[in-house]
Structure formats: structure tokens, C-alpha cells
Write an enzyme that holds these catalytic residues in place. Structure first.
Site, PDB file in Angstrom:
ATOM      1  N   HIS A 121       0.751  -1.199  -0.170  1.00  0.00           N
ATOM      2  CA  HIS A 121      -0.099   0.013  -0.002  1.00  0.00           C
ATOM      3  C   HIS A 121       0.901   1.462   0.039  1.00  0.00           C
ATOM      4  CE1 HIS A 121      -3.744  -2.247   1.727  1.00  0.00           C
ATOM      5  NE2 HIS A 121      -3.385  -2.560   0.457  1.00  0.00           N
ATOM      6  N   CYS A 129       5.150  12.750  -7.721  1.00  0.00           N
ATOM      7  CA  CYS A 129       4.781  13.791  -8.549  1.00  0.00           C
ATOM      8  C   CYS A 129       3.803  13.222  -9.614  1.00  0.00           C
ATOM      9  CB  CYS A 129       6.012  14.472  -9.300  1.00  0.00           C
ATOM     10  SG  CYS A 129       5.244  15.824 -10.546  1.00  0.00           S
ATOM     11  N   SER A 189      -7.232  -7.218   9.634  1.00  0.00           N
ATOM     12  CA  SER A 189      -8.616  -7.586   9.639  1.00  0.00           C
ATOM     13  C   SER A 189      -8.876  -8.565   8.474  1.00  0.00           C
ATOM     14  CB  SER A 189      -9.447  -6.104   9.740  1.00  0.00           C
ATOM     15  OG  SER A 189      -9.168  -5.793   8.408  1.00  0.00           O
TER      16      SER A 189
HETATM   17  P1  OAD Z   1      -7.348  -2.946  10.125  1.00  0.00           P
HETATM   18  O1  OAD Z   1      -7.435  -1.801  11.062  1.00  0.00           O
HETATM   19  O2  OAD Z   1      -8.579  -3.600   9.260  1.00  0.00           O
HETATM   20  O3  OAD Z   1      -7.123  -4.369  10.928  1.00  0.00           O
HETATM   21  C1  OAD Z   1      -6.391  -4.414  12.027  1.00  0.00           C
HETATM   22  C2  OAD Z   1      -6.261  -5.795  12.920  1.00  0.00           C
HETATM   23  O4  OAD Z   1      -5.080  -5.835  13.833  1.00  0.00           O
HETATM   24  C3  OAD Z   1      -7.481  -6.500  13.324  1.00  0.00           C
HETATM   25  O5  OAD Z   1      -7.964  -7.450  13.001  1.00  0.00           O
HETATM   26  C4  OAD Z   1      -7.037  -6.227  14.910  1.00  0.00           C
HETATM   27  O6  OAD Z   1      -7.872  -7.269  15.464  1.00  0.00           O
HETATM   28  C5  OAD Z   1      -5.694  -6.504  14.866  1.00  0.00           C
HETATM   29  N1  OAD Z   1      -4.768  -6.167  15.871  1.00  0.00           N
HETATM   30  C6  OAD Z   1      -5.062  -4.796  16.754  1.00  0.00           C
HETATM   31  N2  OAD Z   1      -3.823  -5.027  17.456  1.00  0.00           N
HETATM   32  C7  OAD Z   1      -3.197  -5.957  17.355  1.00  0.00           C
HETATM   33  C8  OAD Z   1      -2.098  -6.472  18.112  1.00  0.00           C
HETATM   34  N3  OAD Z   1      -1.406  -5.943  19.184  1.00  0.00           N
HETATM   35  N4  OAD Z   1      -1.571  -7.696  17.696  1.00  0.00           N
HETATM   36  C9  OAD Z   1      -2.018  -8.522  16.889  1.00  0.00           C
HETATM   37  N5  OAD Z   1      -3.008  -7.901  16.140  1.00  0.00           N
HETATM   38  C10 OAD Z   1      -3.780  -6.606  16.307  1.00  0.00           C
HETATM   39  O7  OAD Z   1      -5.916  -3.061   9.478  1.00  0.00           O
HETATM   40  P2  OAD Z   1      -5.525  -3.525   7.933  1.00  0.00           P
HETATM   41  O8  OAD Z   1      -6.034  -5.039   8.016  1.00  0.00           O
HETATM   42  O9  OAD Z   1      -3.924  -3.402   8.037  1.00  0.00           O
HETATM   43  O10 OAD Z   1      -5.602   0.392   3.304  1.00  0.00           O
HETATM   44  O11 OAD Z   1      -6.276  -2.677   7.104  1.00  0.00           O
HETATM   45  C11 OAD Z   1      -6.001  -3.037   5.714  1.00  0.00           C
HETATM   46  C12 OAD Z   1      -5.927  -1.833   4.783  1.00  0.00           C
HETATM   47  O12 OAD Z   1      -7.241  -1.028   5.087  1.00  0.00           O
HETATM   48  C13 OAD Z   1      -5.014  -0.895   5.361  1.00  0.00           C
HETATM   49  O13 OAD Z   1      -3.659  -0.975   4.585  1.00  0.00           O
HETATM   50  C14 OAD Z   1      -5.565   0.333   4.567  1.00  0.00           C
HETATM   51  C15 OAD Z   1      -6.901   0.253   5.086  1.00  0.00           C
HETATM   52  O14 OAD Z   1      -8.084   0.959   4.623  1.00  0.00           O
HETATM   53  C16 OAD Z   1      -5.276   1.421   2.608  1.00  0.00           C
HETATM   54  O15 OAD Z   1      -5.226   2.726   3.093  1.00  0.00           O
HETATM   55  C17 OAD Z   1      -5.340   1.441   1.098  1.00  0.00           C
END
Ligand code: OAD
Length: 248
Positions: A121, A129, A189
Site C-alpha cells: 500500500h 509527482c 482484519s
Molecule cells: P485493520 O485496522 O483493518 O485491522 C487491524 C487488525 O489488527 C484487526 O484485525 C485487529 O484485531 C488486529 N490487531 C490490533 N492490535 C493488534 C495487536 N497488538 N496484535 C495483533 N493484532 C492486532 O488494518 P489492516 O488489516 O491493516 O489500506 O487494514 C488493511 C487496509 O485497510 C490498510 O492497509 C488500509 C486500510 O484502509 C489503505 O489505506 C489502502
């Protein structure tokens, strides 16, 4: 701290795999103080991603979008990698072929010493730019939205909703998932594709898929083994186990 139980098939995979891959999400950085996107305190609970993380939003209100990314850059600038990041950097040294794939834009894997990171990402510290495509890491612009030397508008080099992922990075990540014998999905997630599809690719091609997450995710059903707890506590135990297995 949660002590994890190692099943035999996991021990076997930890000991015998040579091709290992890991996909990380915002959860791996949560213990460093980076907000996640979903869940109770998630960024997307308080802010509308369509107003902040799309090309249309940038076109109609570039100042707001830049302020949003500066706000996040300011959070990230002050924080440090946590034991989860360090464990993954160590894992890279323990396997002949280890691929780290991340959805995070925070560069904490790099700060922890991971040698090669596939950033699906993009990277929040990098600007690109829109006209000449040049990238740089300049910060603290006088003018918002900032301009490139060529006169074109600069944008943060992150992937926004509706945009394609960097093709080469995605291809290498797919290949690593496809070829892996052991695949970790950590702190994500599993809501956003194509990243969320990688554990399924690994599984389909015979890998043992292991989830490390605070709670069940949208892709838990794909995972063979699930550790629900903090990645900063679970990953170091896994690395210690790999070292122990190497000595036995
Ligand atoms: P999310 O915020 O959707 O999910 C975070 C996950 O981390 C959740 O399932 C939590 O349960 C878990 N979590 C939180 N704290 C934790 C810890 N200490 N140890 C282990 N797990 C933990 O974030 P992403 O899955 O990264 O995209 O989201 C995917 C994409 O959605 C991001 O890259 C971003 C967002 O929109 C863009 O901006 C394109």
C-alpha cells in the site's frame, strides 16, 4: 503475557520449511502506538476514508488530504518498532527464503531491520509527482499542496481506495504466497483485497497458514492455526521456538 501452545504440525513447519512468507497489517504496529483502521478506536470509525484516501478527495480538497497525511506522519515519526517488528526481522535471518509483505505504510519493519519489505500500500514518508512521477522524501512543505521541481502536484505515495496496487510488488507477493510452505497473516482484519487474498493463495498451494491477531478476522477461516493475542507477545515466542528447534 499469553504463552502460546505449539501444535505438532506447526513445530514441523517451523523446523522444516525453507520458503516462509508473512503478511502484516496495522495490528502489528498497534503496540507501537499507530492507530489501526477498523475496530473500536479505528481511524475509519472517526474519519471517512472517501474524503481522505481517494484520488477524487485529493483532487477536490488536496489541502485536507495533505493535512490528514501530515497528521499521520507526525504520529509515525515519534514511534518505534515493537517486539513484533523485531521478531519478523529476526525471522528473515532464520529462513533461507523469507518474504515480508506489508499493508502498512509506516516503515516500522524497515526501522526494525527487516532486509526486504514488499509494501503493498505504498509508503507514507514518500511523495510522488503526478506529472513526472519523481519520488522523494521531502517533508515540511511551505505550500500545501506541495509542488515538484517540474511544477506538477505532489501526492503521498500511498495506495488510495480505488487505485491499483504497485504491480511488481503485488506480483512478487503473490508468487511468495504461492510458493510458501508456511504463511503468517499478522495483525490484519483481512478486509481489503488483494492483500487479504494472499493467505488463501498460500493455503491453496499447500502452505500451513497461521494467523496472529488480537481476535478472529475476516480471513480466520482460511487459517490452519490461530493465535489470538498481541503480535508483540506472540511473534517473539515463535522466533524463540525456531531457534530452539534449530538447536535440537
Ligand atoms: P485493520 O485496522 O483493518 O485491522 C487491524 C487488525 O489488527 C484487526 O484485525 C485487529 O484485531 C488486529 N490487531 C490490533 N492490535 C493488534 C495487536 N497488538 N496484535 C495483533 N493484532 C492486532 O488494518 P489492516 O488489516 O491493516 O489500506 O487494514 C488493511 C487496509 O485497510 C490498510 O492497509 C488500509 C486500510 O484502509 C489503505 O489505506 C489502502
Amino acid at each position: 503475557m499469553q504463552t502460546i501452545e505449539f501444535e505438532d504440525r506447526f513445530l514441523e513447519a517451523l523446523k522444516n520449511s525453507t520458503r516462509v512468507a508473512a503478511l502484516t497489517g496495522a495490528g502489528v504496529s498497534a503496540e507501537s502506538g499507530v492507530p489501526t483502521f477498523r475496530g473500536e478506536d479505528g481511524l475509519w470509525k472517526k474519519h471517512n476514508p472517501m474524503e481522505l484516501a481517494t484520488f477524487e478527495a485529493f483532487n477536490s480538497n488536496p489541502k485536507l488530504v495533505w493535512e490528514w497525511y501530515d497528521f499521520r506522519r507526525n504520529i509515525i515519526r515519534k514511534i518505534k518498532p515493537n517486539p513484533g517488528h523485531f521478531a519478523l526481522a529476526e525471522m528473515a535471518k532464520l529462513y533461507e527464503n523469507f518474504t515480508l509483505i506489508t499493508q502498512n505504510v509506516d516503515r516500522l519493519h524497515m526501522a526494525a531491520g527487516s532486509p526486504e519489505i514488499h509494501e503493498l500500500h505504498g509508503n507514507i514518508h514518500r511523495n510522488r509527482c503526478l506529472d513526472c512521477g519523481k519520488m522523494d522524501y521531502t517533508e515540511g512543505f511551505d505550500e500545501i499542496p506541495p509542488k515538484c521541481a517540474c511544477g506538477g502536484r505532489l501526492r503521498p505515495d500511498v495506495v488510495w481506495f480505488g487505485e491499483m496496487l504497485p504491480a511488481e510488488t503485488l506480483e512478487k507477493s503473490m508468487l511468495a504466497a504461492h510458493n510458501s510452505e508456511l504463511f503468517f497473516t499478522i495483525g490484519t482484519s483481512g478486509a481489503i483485497y488483494p492483500a487479504a487474498g494472499l493467505p488463501g493463495v498460500a493455503k491453496k498451494n499447500g502452505a500451513l497458514v497461521v494467523e496472529v491477531n488480537l481476535e478472529p478476522s475476516e480471513i480466520s477461516h482460511v487459517c490452519d492455526i490461530k493465535y489470538h493475542g498481541k503480535s508483540g507477545e506472540i511473534l517473539p515466542q515463535i522466533v524463540n521456538k525456531i531457534k530452539e528447534l534449530r538447536q535440537s
